[in-house]
Design an enzyme around this catalytic site. Structure first.
Site, PDB file in Angstrom:
ATOM      1  N   LYS A  35       0.827  -1.213   0.000  1.00 24.59           N
ATOM      2  CA  LYS A  35       0.000   0.000   0.000  1.00 24.59           C
ATOM      3  C   LYS A  35       0.862   1.265   0.000  1.00 24.59           C
ATOM      4  O   LYS A  35       0.565   2.237   0.677  1.00 24.59           O
ATOM      5  CB  LYS A  35      -0.929  -0.009   1.212  1.00 24.59           C
ATOM      6  CG  LYS A  35      -1.894  -1.192   1.215  1.00 24.59           C
ATOM      7  CD  LYS A  35      -2.831  -1.146   2.383  1.00 24.59           C
ATOM      8  CE  LYS A  35      -3.732  -2.343   2.476  1.00 24.59           C
ATOM      9  NZ  LYS A  35      -4.395  -2.767   1.287  1.00 24.59           N
ATOM     10  N   CYS A  36       1.898   1.245  -0.792  1.00 24.67           N
ATOM     11  CA  CYS A  36       2.882   2.324  -0.832  1.00 24.67           C
ATOM     12  C   CYS A  36       2.852   2.984  -2.206  1.00 24.67           C
ATOM     13  O   CYS A  36       2.476   2.351  -3.197  1.00 24.67           O
ATOM     14  CB  CYS A  36       4.267   1.711  -0.573  1.00 24.67           C
ATOM     15  SG  CYS A  36       5.665   2.846  -0.709  1.00 24.67           S
ATOM     16  N   GLY A  37       3.255   4.229  -2.270  1.00 21.62           N
ATOM     17  CA  GLY A  37       3.369   4.899  -3.553  1.00 21.62           C
ATOM     18  C   GLY A  37       4.350   4.215  -4.495  1.00 21.62           C
ATOM     19  O   GLY A  37       4.250   4.350  -5.715  1.00 21.62           O
ATOM     20  N   THR A  39       4.669   0.901  -4.613  1.00 17.90           N
ATOM     21  CA  THR A  39       4.190  -0.456  -4.860  1.00 17.90           C
ATOM     22  C   THR A  39       4.185  -0.839  -6.337  1.00 17.90           C
ATOM     23  O   THR A  39       4.506  -1.993  -6.664  1.00 17.90           O
ATOM     24  CB  THR A  39       2.804  -0.673  -4.218  1.00 17.90           C
ATOM     25  OG1 THR A  39       2.924  -0.450  -2.802  1.00 17.90           O
ATOM     26  CG2 THR A  39       2.277  -2.071  -4.461  1.00 17.90           C
TER      27      THR A  39
END
Length: 159
Positions: A35-37, A39
Site C-alpha cells: 500500500k505504498c506509492g 508499490t
C-alpha cells in the site's frame, strides 16, 4: 557472517530457506509493501526477474510494515496481492522488520555492508534495494526512488 549465504529467512509460505540456496546467482533484495506509492515497482521487479532469471538474476522480496503501516496484511494476503495484482513469480518472504531492535539479521548485515545517503545505516522507506553479486557480496544499495528499470544496467553488469 561474511556473505548473505550465511543467513536463513522464512519464505511467504512459512518455510525456512537458506540463502546459500541462491549461491552463484545475482540477487536484488527489496523490502516491499502493498500500500505504498512505490508499490507499482513490483511490476518492474517482476519484469527484471523474468527477463534476466535465465542469466542468473533472482529478486527476493521482503515485506515490511515499518513505514507508514503500508504492509498491514498477513502472509496469505501479501502473497495473494502480489500474485493477483502484479503476477509476482520471484521469491517472496515472510514480513520482517528492517530497522530497530527486531530487525532481521539479514537486513542488519545488508545495512552494514551498503550504507545509504551520507553514510546512513537505517532503511528510509519501502522498496530500498540491495544488489548482491554471485559470491554473496553486497555490491550496492539503491533508494526507493531508483526504479527497477534504472537498475537494469547495474544488474546486467554482474550477470
Amino acid at each position: 557472517m561474511t556473505t548473505i549465504y550465511d543467513f536463513n529467512a522464512i519464505d511467504i509460505a512459512g518455510e525456512e530457506v537458506s540463502l546459500a540456496d541462491y549461491r552463484g546467482k545475482v540477487l536484488l533484495i527489496v523490502n516491499t509493501a502493498s500500500k505504498c506509492g512505490f508499490t507499482p515497482q513490483y511490476e518492474g521487479l517482476e519484469t527484471l526477474y523474468r527477463d534476466l532469471q535465465d542469466k542468473g538474476l533472482v529478486v527476493l522480496g521482503f515485506p515490511c510494515n515499518q513505514f507508514g503501516n503500508q504492509e498491514p496484511g498477513d502472509a496469505e494476503e501479501i502473497a495473494n496481492f502480489c500474485k493477483l495484482t502484479y503476477d509476482v513469480n520471484f521469491p517472496m518472504f515472510a514480513k520482517i522488520d528492517v530497522n530497530g531492535a527486531d530487525a532481521a539479521p539479514l537486513y542488519e548485515f545488508l545495512k552494514r555492508k551498503a550504507r545509504g545517503l551520507m553514510g546512513s545505516k537505517a532503511i528510509k522507506w519501502n522498496f530500498t534495494k540491495f544488489l548482491v553479486d554471485r559470491e554473496g557480496n553486497v555490491v550496492k544499495r539503491f533508494g526507493p526512488q531508483e526504479t527497477p528499470e534504472r537498475l537494469r544496467g547495474a544488474v546486467e553488469a554482474l550477470l
